[in-house]
Design a protein around this motif. Structure first.
Motif, mmCIF file in Angstrom:
data_model
loop_
_atom_site.group_PDB
_atom_site.id
_atom_site.type_symbol
_atom_site.label_atom_id
_atom_site.label_comp_id
_atom_site.label_asym_id
_atom_site.label_seq_id
_atom_site.Cartn_x
_atom_site.Cartn_y
_atom_site.Cartn_z
ATOM 1 N N LEU B 9 0.860 -1.182 0.000
ATOM 2 C CA LEU B 9 0.000 0.000 0.000
ATOM 3 C C LEU B 9 0.896 1.232 0.000
ATOM 4 O O LEU B 9 1.894 1.280 0.714
ATOM 5 C CB LEU B 9 -0.859 -0.035 1.277
ATOM 6 C CG LEU B 9 -1.671 1.204 1.629
ATOM 7 C CD1 LEU B 9 -2.826 1.378 0.632
ATOM 8 C CD2 LEU B 9 -2.217 1.080 3.047
ATOM 9 N N SER B 10 0.544 2.219 -0.826
ATOM 10 C CA SER B 10 1.291 3.479 -0.818
ATOM 11 C C SER B 10 0.579 4.483 0.071
ATOM 12 O O SER B 10 -0.630 4.672 -0.070
ATOM 13 C CB SER B 10 1.377 4.063 -2.234
ATOM 14 O OG SER B 10 2.201 3.259 -3.027
ATOM 15 N N ILE B 20 4.159 0.371 2.126
ATOM 16 C CA ILE B 20 4.184 -0.485 3.310
ATOM 17 C C ILE B 20 3.420 -1.775 3.033
ATOM 18 O O ILE B 20 2.541 -1.819 2.186
ATOM 19 C CB ILE B 20 3.622 0.234 4.566
ATOM 20 C CG1 ILE B 20 2.261 0.895 4.276
ATOM 21 C CG2 ILE B 20 4.584 1.276 5.063
ATOM 22 C CD1 ILE B 20 1.672 1.638 5.464
ATOM 23 N N ILE B 21 3.815 -2.833 3.769
ATOM 24 C CA ILE B 21 3.156 -4.132 3.625
ATOM 25 C C ILE B 21 1.728 -4.010 4.147
ATOM 26 O O ILE B 21 1.502 -3.543 5.260
ATOM 27 C CB ILE B 21 3.905 -5.231 4.426
ATOM 28 C CG1 ILE B 21 5.368 -5.325 3.994
ATOM 29 C CG2 ILE B 21 3.198 -6.594 4.265
ATOM 30 C CD1 ILE B 21 5.612 -5.723 2.575
ATOM 31 N N ASP B 22 0.789 -4.442 3.332
ATOM 32 C CA ASP B 22 -0.624 -4.321 3.684
ATOM 33 C C ASP B 22 -1.181 -5.700 3.998
ATOM 34 O O ASP B 22 -1.626 -6.414 3.114
ATOM 35 C CB ASP B 22 -1.383 -3.695 2.514
ATOM 36 C CG ASP B 22 -2.863 -3.647 2.799
ATOM 37 O OD1 ASP B 22 -3.231 -3.651 3.971
ATOM 38 O OD2 ASP B 22 -3.633 -3.603 1.823
ATOM 39 N N ARG B 30 -4.274 3.019 6.382
ATOM 40 C CA ARG B 30 -4.401 4.457 6.085
ATOM 41 C C ARG B 30 -4.636 5.240 7.379
ATOM 42 O O ARG B 30 -4.129 6.346 7.541
ATOM 43 C CB ARG B 30 -5.533 4.709 5.082
ATOM 44 C CG ARG B 30 -5.197 4.200 3.687
ATOM 45 C CD ARG B 30 -5.922 4.945 2.586
ATOM 46 N NE ARG B 30 -5.719 4.281 1.308
ATOM 47 C CZ ARG B 30 -4.613 4.420 0.564
ATOM 48 N NH1 ARG B 30 -3.627 5.183 0.960
ATOM 49 N NH2 ARG B 30 -4.503 3.768 -0.587
ATOM 50 N N THR B 31 -5.393 4.669 8.304
ATOM 51 C CA THR B 31 -5.615 5.318 9.612
ATOM 52 C C THR B 31 -4.298 5.424 10.379
ATOM 53 O O THR B 31 -3.970 6.466 10.951
ATOM 54 C CB THR B 31 -6.626 4.478 10.443
ATOM 55 O OG1 THR B 31 -7.830 4.363 9.697
ATOM 56 C CG2 THR B 31 -6.911 5.120 11.784
ATOM 57 N N VAL B 32 -3.538 4.319 10.368
ATOM 58 C CA VAL B 32 -2.234 4.276 11.044
ATOM 59 C C VAL B 32 -1.295 5.347 10.474
ATOM 60 O O VAL B 32 -0.656 6.102 11.216
ATOM 61 C CB VAL B 32 -1.607 2.862 10.865
ATOM 62 C CG1 VAL B 32 -0.127 2.856 11.204
ATOM 63 C CG2 VAL B 32 -2.362 1.837 11.705
#
Lengths: 84, 84
Positions: B9-10, B20-22, B30-32
């Motif tokens: 995920l970008s 990052i690894i999704d 996205r919240t993080v």
């Protein structure tokens, strides 16, 4: 006597000194900073090609992930507590 | 079809892209990442003289502080839960 002792604390992260506001007692903030240093070390060892700013941002993302996972567990426990 | 969609995920933090690894679903990460971006913005506004690496490290320290505070609350709640 050092009059700054109660208000600021120096911590070393990845060999660099950071001065942070110390409003909770030295050992607590040293634990907080040591956790950051530990995650930064792990990420820099896993991805040695990354620059130190990217490692710091990925460290912040990693700890933010830990925070939200714990928040989820806390909310679940609170629900169980209220139902008990 | 985008075969990478499930594994990475970008996210954009301070205008820079991070992959990052999704492994937990897009909205969660996205919240993080948004939390990291939010704290970095606050620190960079409060201390505009700091370079972006120091801002990222201080962001990680800030979120680590949030994590340990929540951990303390979690442990207290768990104690109450077991005594209830």
């Amino acid at each position: 006597m050092n009059e700054d002792r109660k208000s600021s604390l120096s911590v070393i992260i990845q060999g660099q000194e950071y001065k942070i506001i110390d409003d909770k007692g030295h050992n607590y903030l040293r634990t907080v900073a040591a956790h950051v240093d530990d995650i930064m070390n792990k990420i820099s060892q896993a991805y040695p090609q990354l620059d130190s700013k990217k490692i710091a941002v990925l460290t912040a993302i990693n700890i933010s992930d830990e925070y939200f996972q714990l928040k989820h567990e806390y909310d679940e426990l609170l629900k169980l507590f209220e139902e008990k």
